[in-house]
Design an enzyme around this catalytic site. Structure first.
Site, PDB file in Angstrom:
ATOM      1  N   ARG B  16      -0.171  -3.748   2.694  1.00  0.00           N
ATOM      2  CA  ARG B  16       0.728  -2.737   2.147  1.00  0.00           C
ATOM      3  C   ARG B  16       0.095  -1.342   2.259  1.00  0.00           C
ATOM      4  NH1 ARG B  16       1.255   1.606  -1.175  1.00  0.00           N
ATOM      5  NH2 ARG B  16      -0.209   0.627  -2.640  1.00  0.00           N
ATOM      6  N   HIS B 209      -9.199   1.163  -7.589  1.00  0.00           N
ATOM      7  CA  HIS B 209      -8.748   1.277  -6.202  1.00  0.00           C
ATOM      8  C   HIS B 209      -9.403   2.518  -5.608  1.00  0.00           C
ATOM      9  CE1 HIS B 209      -5.348   1.321  -3.110  1.00  0.00           C
ATOM     10  NE2 HIS B 209      -5.744   2.575  -3.056  1.00  0.00           N
ATOM     11  N   HIS B 211     -10.815   4.947  -2.253  1.00  0.00           N
ATOM     12  CA  HIS B 211     -10.813   5.347  -0.845  1.00  0.00           C
ATOM     13  C   HIS B 211     -12.196   5.915  -0.530  1.00  0.00           C
ATOM     14  CE1 HIS B 211      -6.413   5.150   0.290  1.00  0.00           C
ATOM     15  NE2 HIS B 211      -6.402   4.851  -0.994  1.00  0.00           N
ATOM     16  N   CYS B 242      -3.616   8.441   3.200  1.00  0.00           N
ATOM     17  CA  CYS B 242      -2.603   9.022   2.328  1.00  0.00           C
ATOM     18  C   CYS B 242      -1.893  10.134   3.093  1.00  0.00           C
ATOM     19  CB  CYS B 242      -3.268   9.579   1.069  1.00  0.00           C
ATOM     20  SG  CYS B 242      -2.134  10.532   0.047  1.00  0.00           S
ATOM     21  N   ASN B 251      -8.618   3.044   2.642  1.00  0.00           N
ATOM     22  CA  ASN B 251      -9.144   2.364   1.471  1.00  0.00           C
ATOM     23  C   ASN B 251     -10.583   1.946   1.755  1.00  0.00           C
ATOM     24  OD1 ASN B 251      -6.592   1.610  -0.325  1.00  0.00           O
ATOM     25  ND2 ASN B 251      -6.015   1.421   1.827  1.00  0.00           N
TER      26      ASN B 251
END
Lengths: 305, 305
Positions: B16, B209, B211, B242, B251
């Site tokens: 995703r 989460h 990056h 992004c 990520n």
């Protein structure tokens, strides 16, 4: 340790470790500019060149000319010259270096490929370099390569690294450094190594040198600061690499360290904006994008100084 | 916290978050293969797709087809579908997702650009998604984006992030995640955020989460584990990015995390060799080298499983 000190001093190694394996010839003038930009960004200590044999490391063949270009203007800075033997040490002294860095290697296979010697021979050879340094009144630092792992032998026992550090302490170095030459180390190794090092000596300065080959460089550097390391090597733009580890990226980027340290309240005295400018300039000199993340992504917040 | 737990669970988000902004169309079959490779590598939870409007996120237009391709074979795994509103939640439920992930945003400017709403509107809208999830008996997780900083507003006060977490706890989510959407966070933020989160609830699961935009991803993940985080998002190969942070990389790479965790004695239950194989395969699908360092440099020692 976990003392969480609020400052650490970085040593800029791009002019030597960063450039020595670059295929593009870098002019003496650009090397001098790189060193001067480092001082302008706030560095006190720079590894300026290597006095290796010019046939073995052609990129450093102009070592004397680089030193001549920065002296006497920068004589109050720490101008570190790498010397792998007595001849190199004599050249470094003659060229006006006010610190000599010698390299031991924790793994026999890497020692053979890098310096055509055994690990024990390199540890013994520190005496030759130390004698010249002492005779000239020039401080000596000693790096221990492959301390976190060897590309040929794999894991390196911490005891081998610490045994070398103990052996070379007799030469009264001002500083001993542990190098993660191939960028395989992780923070738990850093913490254990620093604890063992402090067990050997609380008076010598301890340094660590990381490569970001497996994206552990920033985490290792933070762990080292928390464990009370005195100095961290870094290279602007993250330039560098190792001829014996083809997939390796460069040294951990100075900008990446300073970015994290700034936001964590760990002072370095360095100007991040000037480091980023220098990384962009050096990328132009080398004609390629450099590995530094912060030089590419920019500061945060974007308006930060 | 610094409890130094010896395990953490990773959630694979490449299908995703990793793919949604890729310009190269990825076939439904390749998406299904990516998800199946994730389960084969040991993942229990995968964010499999997004039920955003196909015109807004064309790469995810085949969300229902992806779910149809992995059901019923993988119904015992946690198949997370992203839903940004009630319509998306209805689609996720109908497609057979057994977890819905909704996204709040801590910054108004980012909320406007990402979801055409204010931060407060997105927090309120969680109720719509929660009602559908509850009605269907599907667990809900909630992510809070730009928690570590906003590309437009800069620093985001921790209190704003925690206020959102507190507000959405009323919906009884199984898990709340904090996202460093633009990769600007540092470990001290992680530690403070986890402490504040644990002050809110010790029963909900907490996720982070990261990056790796500024090479802080691995350091942040290690800090999160030490602070007692329950889950960490990761993406194989480090894919992702992004659309509102052009210089952002993806990520944090699953391989980079698992490499460090393995060598630090932090168990993930994941097979690093299979992750590296999948990263190489996915790089082929996308036709470009991926940001993961470990997939490029390889394991250490090289003979490691």
């Amino acid at each position: 340790m976990n003392t969480k000190p609020n400052s650490v001093e970085l040593i800029e190694v791009a002019p030597r470790d960063g450039l020595q394996n670059e295929k593009v010839p870098v002019s003496t003038a650009d090397k001098i500019q790189l060193i001067e930009r480092s001082f302008a960004a706030g560095y006190r200590q720079v590894e300026v060149t290597s006095f290796a044999h010019p046939k073995l490391v052609p990129q450093m063949a102009d070592a004397e000319a680089v030193m001549a270009g920065i002296l006497p203007k920068w004589k109050d800075k720490v101008l570190i010259g790498l010397a792998l033997n007595a001849r190199g040490a004599e050249r470094a002294v003659a060229a006006g270096c006010n610190q000599i860095n010698y390299v031991c290697v924790a793994s026999d296979t890497f020692a053979a490929k890098n310096q055509n010697s055994t690990s024990a021979e390199l540890t013994a050879r520190a005496a030759d370099v130390a004698e010249i340094a002492k005779g000239a009144g020039v401080p000596l630092s000693i790096s221990i390569a492959t301390g976190f792992g060897c590309p040929f032998e794999g894991e390196i026992a911490l005891s081998r690294v610490i045994d070398i550090a103990r052996a070379v302490l007799v030469h009264d170095p001002v500083e001993i450094g542990f190098a993660d030459t191939i960028g395989c180390g992780v923070p738990t190794q850093v913490t254990e190594m620093m604890a063992a090092a402090h067990g050997l000596s609380r008076t010598v300065k301890w340094r660590m040198h990381f490569h970001d080959t497996r994206h552990t460089g920033v985490a290792n550097a933070i762990a080292a600061v928390h464990a009370g390391v005195d100095y961290l090597d870094a290279s602007v733009g993250g330039v560098g690499g190792c001829p014996f580890a083809p997939a390796a990226t460069g040294n951990v980027a100075a900008e990446d360290l300073v970015y994290s340290f700034n936001r964590m309240g760990i002072a370095t005295g360095l100007d991040l904006g000037k480091l980023i400018d220098t990384a962009h300039w050096l990328g132009g000199v080398l004609g390629k994008p450099l590995p530094s993340a912060v030089a590419r992504a920019g500061q945060f917040p974007s308006t930060a100084a």
